[in-house]
Design a protein around this motif. Structure first.
Motif, PDB file in Angstrom:
ATOM      1  N   MET A  23     122.011  18.925  55.141  1.00 56.86           N
ATOM      2  CA  MET A  23     121.193  18.495  56.275  1.00 56.86           C
ATOM      3  C   MET A  23     119.746  18.337  55.833  1.00 56.86           C
ATOM      4  O   MET A  23     119.238  19.125  55.044  1.00 56.86           O
ATOM      5  CB  MET A  23     121.300  19.509  57.416  1.00 56.86           C
ATOM      6  CG  MET A  23     122.680  19.589  58.059  1.00 56.86           C
ATOM      7  SD  MET A  23     122.709  20.706  59.451  1.00 56.86           S
ATOM      8  CE  MET A  23     122.464  22.267  58.622  1.00 56.86           C
ATOM      9  N   ARG A  24     119.086  17.318  56.386  1.00 53.76           N
ATOM     10  CA  ARG A  24     117.709  17.087  56.001  1.00 53.76           C
ATOM     11  C   ARG A  24     116.799  18.234  56.444  1.00 53.76           C
ATOM     12  O   ARG A  24     115.817  18.545  55.781  1.00 53.76           O
ATOM     13  CB  ARG A  24     117.238  15.764  56.599  1.00 53.76           C
ATOM     14  CG  ARG A  24     117.929  14.539  56.001  1.00 53.76           C
ATOM     15  CD  ARG A  24     117.392  13.262  56.594  1.00 53.76           C
ATOM     16  NE  ARG A  24     118.034  12.092  56.006  1.00 53.76           N
ATOM     17  CZ  ARG A  24     117.782  10.837  56.368  1.00 53.76           C
ATOM     18  NH1 ARG A  24     116.895  10.602  57.322  1.00 53.76           N
ATOM     19  NH2 ARG A  24     118.402   9.849  55.779  1.00 53.76           N
ATOM     20  N   GLY A  25     117.115  18.831  57.599  1.00 55.57           N
ATOM     21  CA  GLY A  25     116.305  19.948  58.071  1.00 55.57           C
ATOM     22  C   GLY A  25     116.311  21.103  57.093  1.00 55.57           C
ATOM     23  O   GLY A  25     115.266  21.723  56.839  1.00 55.57           O
ATOM     24  N   SER A  26     117.468  21.396  56.517  1.00 58.04           N
ATOM     25  CA  SER A  26     117.567  22.471  55.528  1.00 58.04           C
ATOM     26  C   SER A  26     116.746  22.143  54.297  1.00 58.04           C
ATOM     27  O   SER A  26     116.057  23.012  53.747  1.00 58.04           O
ATOM     28  CB  SER A  26     119.037  22.677  55.125  1.00 58.04           C
ATOM     29  OG  SER A  26     119.804  23.091  56.217  1.00 58.04           O
ATOM     30  N   LEU A  27     116.807  20.891  53.865  1.00 54.80           N
ATOM     31  CA  LEU A  27     116.070  20.487  52.671  1.00 54.80           C
ATOM     32  C   LEU A  27     114.565  20.586  52.904  1.00 54.80           C
ATOM     33  O   LEU A  27     113.826  21.099  52.051  1.00 54.80           O
ATOM     34  CB  LEU A  27     116.456  19.063  52.286  1.00 54.80           C
ATOM     35  CG  LEU A  27     115.806  18.494  51.023  1.00 54.80           C
ATOM     36  CD1 LEU A  27     116.132  19.353  49.812  1.00 54.80           C
ATOM     37  CD2 LEU A  27     116.249  17.054  50.796  1.00 54.80           C
ATOM     38  N   ILE A  28     114.106  20.129  54.062  1.00 54.93           N
ATOM     39  CA  ILE A  28     112.664  20.161  54.348  1.00 54.93           C
ATOM     40  C   ILE A  28     112.168  21.590  54.475  1.00 54.93           C
ATOM     41  O   ILE A  28     111.127  21.958  53.897  1.00 54.93           O
ATOM     42  CB  ILE A  28     112.370  19.366  55.638  1.00 54.93           C
ATOM     43  CG1 ILE A  28     112.648  17.882  55.416  1.00 54.93           C
ATOM     44  CG2 ILE A  28     110.911  19.569  56.065  1.00 54.93           C
ATOM     45  CD1 ILE A  28     112.554  17.044  56.674  1.00 54.93           C
ATOM     46  N   LEU A  29     112.902  22.426  55.226  1.00 52.20           N
ATOM     47  CA  LEU A  29     112.484  23.819  55.385  1.00 52.20           C
ATOM     48  C   LEU A  29     112.559  24.554  54.053  1.00 52.20           C
ATOM     49  O   LEU A  29     111.677  25.364  53.728  1.00 52.20           O
ATOM     50  CB  LEU A  29     113.368  24.509  56.433  1.00 52.20           C
ATOM     51  CG  LEU A  29     113.019  25.974  56.752  1.00 52.20           C
ATOM     52  CD1 LEU A  29     111.571  26.097  57.200  1.00 52.20           C
ATOM     53  CD2 LEU A  29     113.974  26.534  57.806  1.00 52.20           C
ATOM     54  N   GLY A  30     113.601  24.293  53.271  1.00 48.64           N
ATOM     55  CA  GLY A  30     113.720  24.915  51.955  1.00 48.64           C
ATOM     56  C   GLY A  30     112.585  24.526  51.032  1.00 48.64           C
ATOM     57  O   GLY A  30     112.016  25.366  50.328  1.00 48.64           O
ATOM     58  N   LEU A  31     112.224  23.235  51.057  1.00 49.48           N
ATOM     59  CA  LEU A  31     111.103  22.765  50.241  1.00 49.48           C
ATOM     60  C   LEU A  31     109.802  23.420  50.681  1.00 49.48           C
ATOM     61  O   LEU A  31     108.962  23.794  49.841  1.00 49.48           O
ATOM     62  CB  LEU A  31     110.982  21.250  50.340  1.00 49.48           C
ATOM     63  CG  LEU A  31     111.956  20.418  49.497  1.00 49.48           C
ATOM     64  CD1 LEU A  31     111.845  18.944  49.864  1.00 49.48           C
ATOM     65  CD2 LEU A  31     111.685  20.619  48.014  1.00 49.48           C
ATOM     66  N   ALA A  32     109.617  23.573  51.997  1.00 46.97           N
ATOM     67  CA  ALA A  32     108.385  24.167  52.512  1.00 46.97           C
ATOM     68  C   ALA A  32     108.258  25.629  52.085  1.00 46.97           C
ATOM     69  O   ALA A  32     107.201  26.054  51.594  1.00 46.97           O
ATOM     70  CB  ALA A  32     108.348  24.048  54.037  1.00 46.97           C
ATOM     71  N   LEU A  33     109.327  26.411  52.263  1.00 44.28           N
ATOM     72  CA  LEU A  33     109.274  27.823  51.911  1.00 44.28           C
ATOM     73  C   LEU A  33     109.156  28.021  50.399  1.00 44.28           C
ATOM     74  O   LEU A  33     108.379  28.864  49.925  1.00 44.28           O
ATOM     75  CB  LEU A  33     110.518  28.539  52.440  1.00 44.28           C
ATOM     76  CG  LEU A  33     110.635  28.647  53.967  1.00 44.28           C
ATOM     77  CD1 LEU A  33     111.972  29.275  54.362  1.00 44.28           C
ATOM     78  CD2 LEU A  33     109.484  29.476  54.532  1.00 44.28           C
ATOM     79  N   THR A  34     109.926  27.241  49.648  1.00 47.15           N
ATOM     80  CA  THR A  34     109.842  27.341  48.192  1.00 47.15           C
ATOM     81  C   THR A  34     108.477  26.893  47.692  1.00 47.15           C
ATOM     82  O   THR A  34     107.885  27.513  46.801  1.00 47.15           O
ATOM     83  CB  THR A  34     110.943  26.486  47.537  1.00 47.15           C
ATOM     84  OG1 THR A  34     112.225  26.896  48.041  1.00 47.15           O
ATOM     85  CG2 THR A  34     110.928  26.647  46.027  1.00 47.15           C
ATOM     86  N   GLY A  35     107.973  25.806  48.277  1.00 42.99           N
ATOM     87  CA  GLY A  35     106.644  25.327  47.890  1.00 42.99           C
ATOM     88  C   GLY A  35     105.554  26.333  48.198  1.00 42.99           C
ATOM     89  O   GLY A  35     104.596  26.483  47.427  1.00 42.99           O
ATOM     90  N   LEU A  36     105.692  27.056  49.311  1.00 40.83           N
ATOM     91  CA  LEU A  36     104.709  28.082  49.656  1.00 40.83           C
ATOM     92  C   LEU A  36     104.693  29.200  48.623  1.00 40.83           C
ATOM     93  O   LEU A  36     103.616  29.670  48.215  1.00 40.83           O
ATOM     94  CB  LEU A  36     105.030  28.651  51.048  1.00 40.83           C
ATOM     95  CG  LEU A  36     104.062  29.706  51.597  1.00 40.83           C
ATOM     96  CD1 LEU A  36     102.663  29.112  51.753  1.00 40.83           C
ATOM     97  CD2 LEU A  36     104.564  30.244  52.936  1.00 40.83           C
ATOM     98  N   ALA A  37     105.876  29.626  48.186  1.00 44.87           N
ATOM     99  CA  ALA A  37     105.951  30.677  47.163  1.00 44.87           C
ATOM    100  C   ALA A  37     105.371  30.189  45.841  1.00 44.87           C
ATOM    101  O   ALA A  37     104.634  30.914  45.169  1.00 44.87           O
ATOM    102  CB  ALA A  37     107.406  31.121  46.977  1.00 44.87           C
ATOM    103  N   LEU A  38     105.706  28.949  45.464  1.00 45.51           N
ATOM    104  CA  LEU A  38     105.168  28.399  44.220  1.00 45.51           C
ATOM    105  C   LEU A  38     103.651  28.223  44.299  1.00 45.51           C
ATOM    106  O   LEU A  38     102.937  28.458  43.317  1.00 45.51           O
ATOM    107  CB  LEU A  38     105.833  27.060  43.915  1.00 45.51           C
ATOM    108  CG  LEU A  38     107.329  27.106  43.562  1.00 45.51           C
ATOM    109  CD1 LEU A  38     107.884  25.690  43.443  1.00 45.51           C
ATOM    110  CD2 LEU A  38     107.554  27.879  42.274  1.00 45.51           C
TER     111      LEU A  38
END
Length: 270
Positions: free
Chosen positions: A1-16
């Motif tokens: 799902m695109r929602g999972s990808l966007i939220l995953g990218l946001a959370l992962t990007g925040l940690a990075l």
């Protein structure tokens, strides 16, 4: 799902982002003690409060992200770098002694829980971030070997692979030119999963004192130091706990989103 990808990218990007920014700037010095400011709640001066030694919690979390991500990333690299060739080798020679040797070695490692293996290795080599990387990386090797073999075996039955063999291409060349590009999406998704598991493993090792050593901050050790202070100052446990949960959640959502994006058939099936 695109929602999972966007939220995953946001959370992962925040940690990075937090990990990368910690190389250049942190709100406070994580090596500087300020006992007079210990256990302060979140405020304008200390956005996430201070720990039992007066250190800024936001700074600790940022530097801790750097440690956790570095350990997990290198460990995944070790697992992929060693496990992928073994999996491709086994898939290229199914049913032979090579295939059996690789799979039985995998079974031997899988017979023990990953955290137990990591604890045994770090206990034998000594507690440090480097030894945590080695321990987690060793367990990742059979994971990637098995995933690579399982994904590659069906590819070897395809007609164009048979044509390549008839044309005189060797197993190694076929594996690199034809098999690897076909199984790359599966490996990418598995890498994100192992990345999140690596962060959990690093936190677990640090929690029991076998990961990164003081004065280097670590999410797992922050939790260990906070376990007797939760009633007095709950933020010292909540902050690193949330950092671990959100980072792992982000990576898992990213993996789920990548799985759908790289395999359109799954999206159509939904």
């Amino acid at each position: 799902m695109r929602g999972s990808l966007i939220l995953g990218l946001a959370l992962t990007g925040l940690a990075l982002l937090a990990a990368g920014l910690s190389f250049l700037w942190t709100p406070g010095d994580v090596t500087q003690l300020a006992i007079a400011d210990k256990l302060q709640p979140p405020s304008g001066r200390h956005w996430l409060g201070t720990d039992h030694l007066g250190r800024d919690m936001l700074s600790m979390v940022m530097v801790g992200a750097r440690v956790s991500i570095a350990v997990a990333l290198v460990a995944v690299g070790i697992g992929l770098g060693l496990g992928l060739p073994l999996g491709l080798l086994a898939a290229a020679h199914p049913g032979t002694w090579i295939d059996e040797a690789v799979m039985r070695a995998n079974d031997l490692v899988f017979a023990f829980p990953s955290l137990v293996i990591a604890i045994l290795i770090t206990a034998a080599l000594g507690p440090s971030a480097l030894n945590a990387i080695i321990a987690i990386g060793i367990f990742n090797v059979p994971v990637f070997a098995r995933v690579a073999r399982g994904a590659a075996l069906p590819v070897w039955t395809l007609d164009y692979i048979r044509a390549a063999r008839v044309a005189g291409k060797g197993a190694a060349r076929i594996s690199l030119q034809h098999v690897l590009p076909n199984i790359a999406p599966v490996l990418i998704v598995q890498a994100t999963i192992q990345f999140s598991l690596g962060i959990l493993a690093e936190a677990g090792l640090s929690y029991v004192g076998l990961g990164a050593q003081p004065p280097t901050p670590s999410w797992g050790r922050m939790l260990a130091e906070a376990q007797t202070l939760t009633a007095l100052a709950p933020h010292v446990a909540i902050v690193p706990g949330l950092a671990i949960v959100l980072t792992v959640l982000g990576l898992n959502l990213l993996g789920d989103g990548l799985r759908d994006a790289l395999d359109p058939r799954r999206e159509r099936a939904r």
